[in-house]
Design a protein around this motif. Structure first.
Motif, mmCIF file in Angstrom:
data_model
loop_
_atom_site.group_PDB
_atom_site.id
_atom_site.type_symbol
_atom_site.label_atom_id
_atom_site.label_comp_id
_atom_site.label_asym_id
_atom_site.label_seq_id
_atom_site.Cartn_x
_atom_site.Cartn_y
_atom_site.Cartn_z
ATOM 1 N N LEU A 100 0.841 -1.195 0.000
ATOM 2 C CA LEU A 100 0.000 0.000 0.000
ATOM 3 C C LEU A 100 0.871 1.239 0.000
ATOM 4 C CD1 LEU A 100 -3.007 0.992 0.313
ATOM 5 C CD2 LEU A 100 -2.534 1.158 2.760
ATOM 6 N N ILE A 101 0.517 2.184 -0.858
ATOM 7 C CA ILE A 101 1.157 3.502 -0.882
ATOM 8 C C ILE A 101 0.237 4.468 -0.141
ATOM 9 C CG2 ILE A 101 1.912 5.423 -2.344
ATOM 10 C CD1 ILE A 101 2.314 3.285 -4.593
ATOM 11 N N TYR A 102 0.785 5.201 0.814
ATOM 12 C CA TYR A 102 0.005 6.248 1.481
ATOM 13 C C TYR A 102 0.516 7.590 0.987
ATOM 14 C CZ TYR A 102 -1.824 9.362 5.099
ATOM 15 O OH TYR A 102 -2.450 10.397 5.760
ATOM 16 N N LEU A 103 -0.348 8.296 0.258
ATOM 17 C CA LEU A 103 0.019 9.551 -0.380
ATOM 18 C C LEU A 103 -0.708 10.711 0.288
ATOM 19 C CD1 LEU A 103 1.273 11.230 -2.711
ATOM 20 C CD2 LEU A 103 -0.701 10.558 -4.109
ATOM 21 N N ARG A 104 0.038 11.653 0.788
ATOM 22 C CA ARG A 104 -0.530 12.861 1.367
ATOM 23 C C ARG A 104 0.333 14.047 0.945
ATOM 24 N NH1 ARG A 104 2.320 14.833 5.706
ATOM 25 N NH2 ARG A 104 3.830 13.425 6.678
ATOM 26 N N GLY A 144 1.213 -5.230 6.607
ATOM 27 C CA GLY A 144 1.548 -5.329 5.189
ATOM 28 C C GLY A 144 2.514 -4.234 4.782
ATOM 29 N N PRO A 145 3.174 -4.408 3.641
ATOM 30 C CA PRO A 145 4.137 -3.410 3.155
ATOM 31 C C PRO A 145 3.475 -2.047 2.964
ATOM 32 C CG PRO A 145 4.284 -5.450 1.892
ATOM 33 C CD PRO A 145 3.065 -5.567 2.736
ATOM 34 N N LEU A 146 4.130 -1.032 3.455
ATOM 35 C CA LEU A 146 3.608 0.334 3.370
ATOM 36 C C LEU A 146 4.720 1.275 2.943
ATOM 37 C CD1 LEU A 146 1.405 2.520 3.957
ATOM 38 C CD2 LEU A 146 2.291 2.586 6.299
ATOM 39 N N LEU A 147 4.419 2.097 1.961
ATOM 40 C CA LEU A 147 5.341 3.151 1.555
ATOM 41 C C LEU A 147 4.640 4.489 1.722
ATOM 42 C CD1 LEU A 147 7.965 4.204 0.308
ATOM 43 C CD2 LEU A 147 6.959 3.860 -1.949
ATOM 44 N N ARG A 148 5.174 5.321 2.577
ATOM 45 C CA ARG A 148 4.647 6.667 2.772
ATOM 46 C C ARG A 148 5.365 7.606 1.804
ATOM 47 N NH1 ARG A 148 2.207 7.834 7.809
ATOM 48 N NH2 ARG A 148 1.902 5.962 9.089
ATOM 49 N N ILE A 149 4.594 8.410 1.091
ATOM 50 C CA ILE A 149 5.189 9.355 0.154
ATOM 51 C C ILE A 149 4.333 10.608 0.124
ATOM 52 C CG2 ILE A 149 3.962 8.441 -1.872
ATOM 53 C CD1 ILE A 149 6.606 8.893 -3.447
ATOM 54 N N THR A 150 4.970 11.735 -0.117
ATOM 55 C CA THR A 150 4.241 12.996 -0.180
ATOM 56 C C THR A 150 4.264 13.571 -1.587
ATOM 57 O OG1 THR A 150 6.148 14.404 0.342
ATOM 58 C CG2 THR A 150 4.881 13.511 2.218
ATOM 59 N N TYR A 151 3.310 14.432 -1.831
ATOM 60 C CA TYR A 151 3.244 15.169 -3.095
ATOM 61 C C TYR A 151 4.570 15.879 -3.360
ATOM 62 C CZ TYR A 151 2.000 19.203 -6.038
ATOM 63 O OH TYR A 151 1.980 20.170 -7.006
ATOM 64 N N GLU A 152 5.106 16.503 -2.332
ATOM 65 C CA GLU A 152 6.342 17.275 -2.494
ATOM 66 C C GLU A 152 7.504 16.372 -2.902
ATOM 67 O OE1 GLU A 152 3.643 19.639 0.175
ATOM 68 O OE2 GLU A 152 4.210 17.521 0.003
#
Length: 275
Positions: free
Chosen positions: A122-126, A193-201
């Motif tokens: 899962l990608i968490y995009l904020r 589960g696998p998690l990748l946190r990423i931001t717009y910036e």
């Protein structure tokens, strides 16, 4: 759960049974995002690679009715089973979803996760700058220009000229985004589960190729010299006016800014403590 969302008077059980015999995507990739965080840019880039499926808002209740009929399903599991067979790419079924959409369509616990494989990535995009995010949302709602795709330069210029500062409106959308971010963090705290946190910036700084290669290193290794090419379709609608309005809002609302900073610091500490 929004059970009525899966009502399909045209459902064909024989066609469904035949489709279930077809091969389904073996892998799953999800994108959990908050509004105006670059999700349209990201999903377009991922789709162009043809390696990570075709992530779309399959679980947006505003759009689901037509898709449900096209894929011929009449239940949550059946809908996802058909999407895995009819809308996969690169052996991935991919989707993007907001926490509000997830709760509206599937309920809260176990919700959407009950219908998907365990521990899928899962990608968490904020967005790091939540105020600019709220200004962007206020601008889109004020001017009815949400993306540059299918929007002329003249329409974008007209929207920019019409956009006016409204502190109450920005605060309304900021609270809307902040509430989603809090709910996202509560959801992620309980998820395995696998998690990748990423931001717009981070995405905008890295660009399309480096952003995708970040995902490839984790979930689908390619050789170092494998080419990746992209046709840019989304451009920023943000402007100097957006930044000016955002700074004005920060200056006028120090208490709100302190609340957001405190929440995010607690999240950082929790993540660090979890290792």
């Amino acid at each position: 759960m929004g059970k009525g969302l899966f009502h399909n008077p045209d459902f064909d059980p024989d066609r469904f049974a035949a489709d279930m015999e077809k091969r389904a995507a073996a892998r799953t990739l999800g994108i959990l995002f908050t509004p105006r965080s670059g999700s349209s840019w990201l999903t377009d880039v991922l789709t162009q690679t043809r390696l990570f499926g075709k992530p779309q808002e399959w679980f947006n209740p505003n759009f689901m009715g037509n898709t449900l009929k096209r894929v011929n399903a009449n239940s949550p599991q059946g809908y996802i089973d058909m999407l895995r067979r009819k809308h996969s790419l690169g052996n991935f079924f991919s989707f993007e979803v907001t926490i509000y959409q997830m709760h509206r369509v599937f309920g809260k616990d176990p919700g959407l996760m009950a219908y998907l494989p365990e521990k899928f990535p899962l990608i968490y995009l904020r967005r790091q700058d939540m105020v600019l995010q709220a200004v962007s949302l206020a601008k889109a709602v004020q001017t009815d220009v949400f993306h540059t795709v299918n929007t002329t330069p003249e329409e974008i210029a007209s929207a920019e000229a019409r956009f006016e500062y409204d502190g109450d409106q920005i605060r309304q959308w900021l609270e809307h985004i902040f509430d989603q971010e809090r709910k996202c963090e509560a959801f992620l705290a309980d998820r395995e589960g696998p998690l990748l946190r990423i931001t717009y910036e981070q995405m905008m700084r890295a660009g399309a190729e480096q952003t995708v290669r970040r995902f490839l290193r984790r979930w689908r290794p390619l050789k170092a010299d494998d080419p990746l090419t992209f046709e840019p379709r989304h451009a920023k609608i943000g402007s100097a006016r957006n930044k000016t309005f955002a700074q004005r809002f920060r200056d006028e609302n120090p208490g709100v800014m302190a609340e957001i900073a405190a929440f995010r610091e607690d999240v950082r500490a929790s993540i660090a403590g979890a290792g």
